[in-house]
Design a protein around this motif. Structure first.
Motif: not given
Lengths: 291, 291
Positions: A196-200, B287-291
């Motif tokens: 998640k950190k890397r995609l963000m 969307r990423l934050a919610a995943s």
């Protein structure tokens, strides 16, 4: 510096051969903490120095391997198979570990979604074509395993076809290994949080946007299914001639060092020697001097 | 640091753009001293630093080029063609200049004597197959020019066929350039004495024996014929879209720096920009934050 002990060797900083430490445990992914750095006793800073000195050792071994095959004395090659969830660091391995080796000795194949032509053949057809030549270090960025990972999770093929593939892969890899290729299969294991950190980060930096695909989040939502599919892969396809290694990858520096260490061990196991000249050296010196 | 001046740019240490300085002179090889270091004002030690900083610049430009094509926004690529007499340093260019770039962005093709299948096609058939994909830096270690160099010197084809090839190459390269590929053709120019020294070194060091081939001396004995064949190549095939550069190569450090500078100029001429995201960045963040 490398330590020789019994059958296996390892570099300074390692408590034991990486091939022993990193072999997929019987518990599968549950037995590996993505945040850990097993077997390496140094700090991140030590790791950077180890990576540097390892590159020199790798370069030397690669050149010997290449030389042996260039003169037709050996048929060995190495194949590094890289599998991972998005952003786990495959690209960094290619760049910082493989990238330190002479490009003339490396064959890199990145497998994307199969083309229409590839889909009209068995899934191993396109793999066969990209196997490394003798003397080369081949690298698969994704591989035949996509066909039992996304293939399974997304049900891209009937269940019985997916089942068939595990056995087909084992037989295929046995034949490839018997023909002279050391196969090193690596799963870079990151945690869901680290992903998640890397995609963000990719979303937050405009120069990283091109690396992001909205589909990455769709796959992320199926995390547990993927982890289960990986565990099945390990159970069904980790063999003595083509073992799976699970590498904790939340720390990029560690993952790179660990992959390098596995490559070094594979090459040392081949132990390529400089070839002996197939011509009369003194006669050629005279001929050259006179030219 | 790169200097911008009018249409062209060059790196610190260079008196003028390398593409101007190194373009084949009308006198051909007679106009280039292999022992010289034209245009570069620094020492060998400065050159090592310039090579290091150039690698960073090259890596950045390569990634932009790759990114643009990954998202389908551009069709550009670069093709570096390397030709030279044996031991002139092609391998060093591949290792130390190209080797500094992310392997994922490079496609290397080494052309040896054609296979039986290749000989049953036009000489450009195998070349076409190895052209770089969009977004890539392609490198030809030897090339279509072998067919008018050794092909001419060793009379491997009838004279009228050799004649035909010059025009065929010009037309071929024009089409490739029109389709989006910057072609940089480099001849590494060493002196006959320097070659003797380098070949002797290969003979004197057992770990270099595999690089030596008795045939290298046979080719060396035809030195003047090869120089004449190169001059003909330059006259017949140096065009605005695919110019020839002759790089003095008795000093390896200079040759590497010069090729790097030509590659930098080609990439800067393309001037690839980071692509704009084709998705809604803020929506994806949520969307990423919610995943």
């Amino acid at each position: 510096m490398r330590h020789h002990g019994g059958m296996s060797q390892h570099s300074a900083g390692w408590a034991a051969p990486a091939a022993e430490i990193l072999r997929v445990p019987s518990a599968g992914l549950a037995g590996v903490d993505p945040d850990s750095t097993p077997g390496y006793e140094g700090s991140k800073a030590d790791g950077a120095l180890s990576l540097e000195s390892g590159l020199l050792a790798l370069g030397d071994l690669q050149e010997r391997l290449f030389a042996r095959s260039a003169v037709g004395e050996a048929r060995s090659s190495v194949l590094l198979v890289l599998q991972a969830m998005d952003s786990a660091g495959k690209g960094g391995i290619v760049r910082h570990v493989v990238g330190g080796v002479d490009p003339q000795g490396v064959e890199l194949a990145a497998f994307k979604a199969p083309t229409e032509e590839e889909r009209r053949h068995d899934f191993l057809w396109r793999i066969e074509k990209r196997l490394p030549r003798q003397g080369m270090i081949g690298v698969f960025d994704r591989s035949q395993y996509e066909d039992v990972l996304i293939g399974r999770v997304r049900e891209l093929a009937p269940a019985e076809e997916i089942e068939r593939r595990y056995g087909a892969i084992v037989d295929f890899e046995k034949r490839v290994a018997d023909a002279g290729t050391r196969i090193v299969k690596v799963m870079l294991h990151i945690s869901r949080d680290e992903q998640k950190k890397r995609l963000m980060e990719r979303l937050e930096r405009p120069e990283k946007h091109w690396k992001f695909n909205p589909g990455d989040i769709d796959e992320r939502l199926l995390w547990d299914d993927y982890m289960a599919a990986y565990d099945t892969v390990f159970e069904r396809t980790s063999t003595d001639v083509a073992p799976w290694y699970v590498i904790p990858a939340d720390h990029k520096w560690y993952a790179r060092l660990a992959v390098q260490e596995l490559l070094l061990a594979a090459l040392e196991d081949i132990d390529p020697q400089w070839p002996i000249a197939g011509f009369d050296v003194e006669a050629e010196k005279k001929r050259l001097a006179a030219s």
